[in-house]
Write a protein that holds these residues in place. Structure first.
Motif, mmCIF file in Angstrom:
data_model
loop_
_atom_site.group_PDB
_atom_site.id
_atom_site.type_symbol
_atom_site.label_atom_id
_atom_site.label_comp_id
_atom_site.label_asym_id
_atom_site.label_seq_id
_atom_site.Cartn_x
_atom_site.Cartn_y
_atom_site.Cartn_z
ATOM 1 N N ALA A 174 0.831 -1.205 0.000
ATOM 2 C CA ALA A 174 0.000 0.000 0.000
ATOM 3 C C ALA A 174 0.868 1.259 0.000
ATOM 4 C CB ALA A 174 -0.933 -0.010 1.213
ATOM 5 N N ASP A 175 1.962 1.244 0.794
ATOM 6 C CA ASP A 175 2.863 2.406 0.818
ATOM 7 C C ASP A 175 3.510 2.616 -0.545
ATOM 8 O OD1 ASP A 175 2.249 2.750 3.459
ATOM 9 O OD2 ASP A 175 4.041 1.744 4.224
ATOM 10 N N LEU A 176 3.921 1.501 -1.179
ATOM 11 C CA LEU A 176 4.529 1.609 -2.502
ATOM 12 C C LEU A 176 3.531 2.159 -3.509
ATOM 13 C CD1 LEU A 176 6.887 1.080 -4.417
ATOM 14 C CD2 LEU A 176 6.069 -1.261 -4.689
ATOM 15 N N ALA A 177 2.281 1.663 -3.438
ATOM 16 C CA ALA A 177 1.258 2.170 -4.351
ATOM 17 C C ALA A 177 1.008 3.652 -4.108
ATOM 18 C CB ALA A 177 -0.031 1.367 -4.186
ATOM 19 N N ALA A 178 0.997 4.052 -2.818
ATOM 20 C CA ALA A 178 0.796 5.470 -2.507
ATOM 21 C C ALA A 178 1.940 6.318 -3.051
ATOM 22 C CB ALA A 178 0.659 5.656 -0.998
ATOM 23 N N ARG A 179 3.181 5.806 -2.890
ATOM 24 C CA ARG A 179 4.321 6.557 -3.425
ATOM 25 C C ARG A 179 4.259 6.639 -4.952
ATOM 26 N NH1 ARG A 179 7.108 3.649 0.645
ATOM 27 N NH2 ARG A 179 7.821 2.122 -0.889
ATOM 28 N N GLU A 180 3.858 5.529 -5.592
ATOM 29 C CA GLU A 180 3.756 5.552 -7.053
ATOM 30 C C GLU A 180 2.679 6.526 -7.505
ATOM 31 O OE1 GLU A 180 3.081 1.551 -8.231
ATOM 32 O OE2 GLU A 180 5.196 0.961 -8.075
ATOM 33 N N ARG A 181 1.545 6.548 -6.755
ATOM 34 C CA ARG A 181 0.504 7.512 -7.115
ATOM 35 C C ARG A 181 1.008 8.943 -6.939
ATOM 36 N NH1 ARG A 181 -2.857 3.783 -4.361
ATOM 37 N NH2 ARG A 181 -2.730 5.036 -2.465
ATOM 38 N N ALA A 182 1.751 9.169 -5.845
ATOM 39 C CA ALA A 182 2.297 10.505 -5.623
ATOM 40 C C ALA A 182 3.267 10.895 -6.738
ATOM 41 C CB ALA A 182 2.985 10.573 -4.266
ATOM 42 N N HIS A 183 4.119 9.935 -7.151
ATOM 43 C CA HIS A 183 5.052 10.218 -8.242
ATOM 44 C C HIS A 183 4.315 10.458 -9.548
ATOM 45 C CE1 HIS A 183 8.413 7.906 -5.927
ATOM 46 N NE2 HIS A 183 8.230 9.134 -5.465
ATOM 47 N N GLU A 184 3.240 9.684 -9.768
ATOM 48 C CA GLU A 184 2.467 9.873 -10.990
ATOM 49 C C GLU A 184 1.800 11.239 -11.000
ATOM 50 O OE1 GLU A 184 0.993 9.104 -14.705
ATOM 51 O OE2 GLU A 184 2.473 7.948 -13.539
ATOM 52 N N VAL A 185 1.255 11.630 -9.849
ATOM 53 C CA VAL A 185 0.656 12.960 -9.755
ATOM 54 C C VAL A 185 1.702 14.042 -10.003
ATOM 55 C CG1 VAL A 185 -0.399 14.600 -8.164
ATOM 56 C CG2 VAL A 185 -1.220 12.256 -8.243
ATOM 57 N N GLU A 186 2.903 13.836 -9.434
ATOM 58 C CA GLU A 186 3.980 14.802 -9.638
ATOM 59 C C GLU A 186 4.384 14.869 -11.107
ATOM 60 O OE1 GLU A 186 6.542 17.793 -8.732
ATOM 61 O OE2 GLU A 186 5.040 16.862 -7.436
ATOM 62 N N ARG A 187 4.452 13.693 -11.769
ATOM 63 C CA ARG A 187 4.783 13.692 -13.198
ATOM 64 C C ARG A 187 3.706 14.415 -14.007
ATOM 65 N NH1 ARG A 187 6.662 8.383 -12.059
ATOM 66 N NH2 ARG A 187 4.639 7.519 -12.650
ATOM 67 N N GLU A 188 2.439 14.152 -13.654
ATOM 68 C CA GLU A 188 1.363 14.814 -14.375
ATOM 69 C C GLU A 188 1.407 16.323 -14.145
ATOM 70 O OE1 GLU A 188 -2.232 13.004 -13.154
ATOM 71 O OE2 GLU A 188 -1.861 11.110 -14.213
ATOM 72 N N LEU A 189 1.680 16.726 -12.908
ATOM 73 C CA LEU A 189 1.782 18.160 -12.631
ATOM 74 C C LEU A 189 2.937 18.783 -13.416
ATOM 75 C CD1 LEU A 189 1.143 18.309 -8.780
ATOM 76 C CD2 LEU A 189 -0.385 19.060 -10.610
#
Length: 413
Positions: free
Chosen positions: A180-195
């Protein structure tokens, strides 16, 4: 802090409960022996205080089970074997301490040999318990074998299975938490990439708007300054054009920045509607605006115009806009030719500017990519699967060519 203190108190309580239970067992055994006695004494009786003392030592050893689980386990097993030997293999009062120590050994022990230690202890209990019962002669051989085998299973196998079960559950919970932590970090990185992509796209849009209009404003202001004494009417006309370009630039920037605002801001009506998407049909207005600023621009359109996809329309429009802005900055006075060709398989857009009349003796300056100019054109071309080529011409000037293929479904409507 209160939460941490509560957890510490709970952990201390859990650590103290097993030794307290063993002490209660020792006290109960001693009291039963002294007050009422055992109805059927063991074959090799020992004084009750001695047995209670051995059980008490087991309780003390359990206090060490978290710091040194292997040593505590070994001490508890040795004391249990002494009890078995002294009572003819019958007394099971030390079995509870052995079960607790076994659980702690497998639950908290870090030694790689803890399973070997557990196996050796089980074998010692089986041999010593069986030998003591055989020597005492209180049971039949079959019963001796049954008791000798059942005792290690109860004292070692059951708590070991419980320890492995709870360890597996904790590992599963830890793995799920890590996942779950890894998925959260990946989502955060994906959001950062999209931003980052959004910021880059917005920076390109701001660059294209500002570069085009500001270049025109500079050129118009320079021309108006040069004509203020010789052609005042023409100078005033250019100044009006400069003012209109400044207003248009400000409006476009406000609208573009407005895209970054929240939906609530848009819903409040405080912002103007966003500008229409860039399109090839707006290129004539773009050329007319450049001509109004004094640029020499010719436009040719060959073939039947067709509506492309929004990305392709934006790529073509921004390529023309950036090319004219570069021509205004780097080759003022040069004639720019915009040629749009609607071919069967592609749309070709060519922007060519020759060398300025006053600078024909020297090569025209190449457009410099200070930020998002040429790179923005290239990124948009790649996005629609197009081909962008930029080149300095041998006779002076510069030419940009963008080819947008039509076999790609996203480039047609």
């Amino acid at each position: 802090m209160p939460v941490k203190g509560t957890r510490t108190a709970a952990a201390s309580w859990r650590t103290a409960v097993p030794p307290v239970l063993i002490l209660a067992l020792a006290a109960g055994y001693l009291g039963a022996e002294l007050l009422v006695g055992f109805p059927e004494p063991v074959a090799a009786p020992i004084p009750a205080p001695v047995a209670a003392a051995l059980i008490f030592l087991q309780a003390v050893a359990l206090l060490l089970r978290q710091r040194t689980p292997t040593a505590a386990f070994a001490l508890v097993v040795v004391l249990d074997c002494i009890l078995l030997q002294l009572t003819g293999g019958e007394l099971g009062a030390g079995a509870l301490a052995v079960m607790i120590a076994t659980y702690s050994l497998l639950r908290d022990g870090q030694s790689r040999t803890r399973h070997q230690v557990l196996g050796a202890a089980a074998l010692a209990t089986l041999v010593i318990g069986g030998t003591a019962m055989w020597t005492a002669g209180s049971f039949a051989p079959a019963a001796i074998v049954a008791f000798a085998v059942a005792r290690p299973l109860l004292q070692y196998a059951v708590p070991a299975a419980l320890a492995e079960f709870f360890l597996s559950r904790e590992k599963l919970v830890t793995a799920l938490r890590d996942r779950a932590d890894l998925a959260a970090r990946e989502r955060a990185h994906e959001v950062e990439r999209e931003l980052t992509q959004v910021r880059t796209a917005m920076a390109r849009e701001l660059h294209d708007i500002a570069a085009h209009h500001l270049s025109g404003i500079i050129v118009g202001a320079q021309a108006a300054s040069a004509l203020i004494t010789t052609e005042p009417d023409r100078s005033r006309q250019l100044l009006r054009t400069v003012q209109q370009d400044a207003r248009t630039t400000l409006a476009d920037l406000r609208r573009t920045v407005g895209l970054l605002r929240s939906d609530e801001d848009h819903g409040s009506g405080s912002l103007a509607q966003p500008p229409p998407l860039p399109a090839l049909k707006r290129v004539p207005a773009l050329v007319h605006s450049a001509q109004g600023r004094g640029q020499l621009v010719d436009l040719r359109v060959d073939g039947d115009p067709r509506r492309l996809g929004p990305l392709a329309e934006t790529a073509g429009y921004r390529m023309v806009q950036e090319s004219l802005a570069n021509a205004a900055r780097h080759a003022p006075g040069a004639v720019s030719d915009v040629h749009i060709q609607y071919l069967p398989a592609l749309v070709r857009i060519t922007v060519h500017n020759g060398a300025a009349q006053a600078a024909r003796a020297a090569p025209a300056a190449a457009p410099t990519d200070s930020g998002y100019g040429i790179s923005g054109m290239q990124e948009r071309a790649d996005l629609v699967g197009g081909q962008l080529s930029t080149a300095r011409l041998s006779g002076g000037g510069w030419r940009n060519v963008l080819e947008i293929p039509l076999e790609n479904d996203r480039n047609t409507q």
